[in-house]
Enzyme design. Structure first.
Site, short mmCIF file in Angstrom:
data_model
loop_
_atom_site.label_atom_id
_atom_site.label_comp_id
_atom_site.label_asym_id
_atom_site.label_seq_id
_atom_site.Cartn_x
_atom_site.Cartn_y
_atom_site.Cartn_z
N HIS A 165 -57.77 52.39 60.93
CA HIS A 165 -57.82 51.27 61.87
C HIS A 165 -57.94 49.97 61.08
CE1 HIS A 165 -58.94 48.50 64.96
NE2 HIS A 165 -60.19 48.41 64.56
N HIS A 167 -56.97 45.43 61.00
CA HIS A 167 -56.80 44.19 61.78
C HIS A 167 -55.72 43.32 61.15
CE1 HIS A 167 -61.33 44.34 63.24
NE2 HIS A 167 -60.62 45.40 63.64
P1 13P Z 1 -67.27 49.04 62.28
O1 13P Z 1 -67.87 48.10 61.24
O2 13P Z 1 -68.34 49.64 63.15
O3 13P Z 1 -66.40 50.07 61.64
O4 13P Z 1 -66.38 48.16 63.25
C1 13P Z 1 -65.31 47.42 62.78
C2 13P Z 1 -64.20 47.34 63.74
O5 13P Z 1 -63.08 47.06 63.34
C3 13P Z 1 -64.43 47.62 65.17
O6 13P Z 1 -63.22 47.77 65.87
ZN ZN Z 2 -61.51 46.84 64.83
#
Ligand code: 13P
Ligand code: ZN
Length: 301
Positions: A165, A167
């Site tokens: 995941h 960003h």
């Molecule tokens: P975490 O630090 O809990 O992994 O969260 C980061 C994040 O990207 C949430 O979507």
């Molecule tokens: Zn995130």
């Protein structure tokens, strides 16, 4: 009570001190851990992980577990119940980033920024067996990671093991322009850059903005990824699932690059007052034939 509160409350009672001397190759030195750490570092270098943004998980193979279990805590944490059972993940072990950890710090101090969790033999609870040194807990997106692993393990007959995941900014920017629709996103991305249909032949799923870190976004993502290896989260980021670290990273890399090309082409075309030029549908079909891609044909006209 939210995930963080309940996990922290249970885990504070928990994990034993680090193990004494054990023979074998340390967990941090295992090949799969090195690849996991490399993916975190590569994502940070790409600019996809501001602050604690993003997380990752890896479903360990029986061989990985065998070579690491001598290093597991003598006393693991207490069990933390899952929101709903994940029967096909019973007994599985996952390497996961820590909640709040910064991807840029993962290579500097893996044992504090990542850890291993195991599911019990019913698939109804998890506990920490290694890592998260200093009182850390698994990522707040653990519900999404586990639910997506459950779905992808089934649909890929065990092949998919890595969930990533990130960003990436062009993907997030694109969600400010295009509505969260799998077909709209897939067509825009495939048509912007030749390589994209090769990276995601089933296209990308797209979800509207949702509260992160909970079971609602987890269920929606797991459903959306039954037939696709990538899912865009509007105004947030994206998820990718693959058998290997290279593949998972590569999906995000290719989708993010195509998103950047799409945004640039759209903006420039608007400035110049011309129609953007894109790969036609028959061109996409020809790529699929040439590379023998299992594409989702419903994405094409
Ligand atoms: P975490 O630090 O809990 O992994 O969260 C980061 C994040 O990207 C949430 O979507
Ligand atoms: Zn995130």
């Amino acid at each position: 009570m939210g995930f963080f509160d309940s996990a922290q409350e249970v885990l504070d009672k928990g994990v034993s001190a680090a193990k004494g001397a054990v023979s074998g190759v340390a967990v941090e030195q295992q090949a799969f851990v090195k690849q996991f750490v490399r993916m975190c570092e590569d994502g940070w270098r790409q600019g996809w992980h501001e602050r604690n943004g993003g997380n990752a998980s890896y479903r360990m193979s029986p061989e990985d577990v065998q070579s690491c279990k001598g290093f597991f805590y003598d006393t693991p944490s207490s069990w933390v119940p899952l929101a709903s059972p994940l029967i096909n993940l019973a007994g599985e072990k996952f390497l996961v980033t820590a909640a709040g950890s910064f991807m840029r710090n993962v290579p500097l101090d893996p044992v504090s920024n990542i850890g291993i969790v195991e599911l019990d033999d019913q698939g109804v609870a998890w506990r920490i067996v290694w890592g998260f040194k200093g009182g850390g807990v698994p990522t707040s997106e653990l519900p999404s990671h586990l639910m997506v692993h459950a779905v992808r393990k089934d649909v890929t007959i065990g092949a998919d093991r890595v969930l990533y995941h990130a960003h990436p900014d062009n993907v997030v920017a694109m969600t400010g322009v295009l509505s969260a629709d799998a077909r709209a996103f897939t067509r825009a991305l495939w048509k912007a850059m030749t390589e994209c249909i090769i990276a995601v032949p089933k296209g990308v799923a797209a979800l509207p903005w949702m509260v992160p870190g909970g079971t609602d976004i987890a269920r929606a993502t797991a459903d959306a990824m039954i037939g696709r290896s990538a899912c865009v989260w509007a105004q947030h980021g994206m998820f990718a699932s693959a058998p290997t670290f290279d593949e998972a990273f590569g999906i995000v890399h290719a989708v993010e690059k195509a998103a950047g090309v799409w945004l640039k082409a759209q903006a420039t075309a608007r400035t110049l007052g011309v129609e953007p030029i894109e790969i036609p549908d028959e061109g996409l079909r020809a790529i699929a034939t040439t590379y023998n891609l299992p594409i989702d044909d419903s994405m094409l006209d």
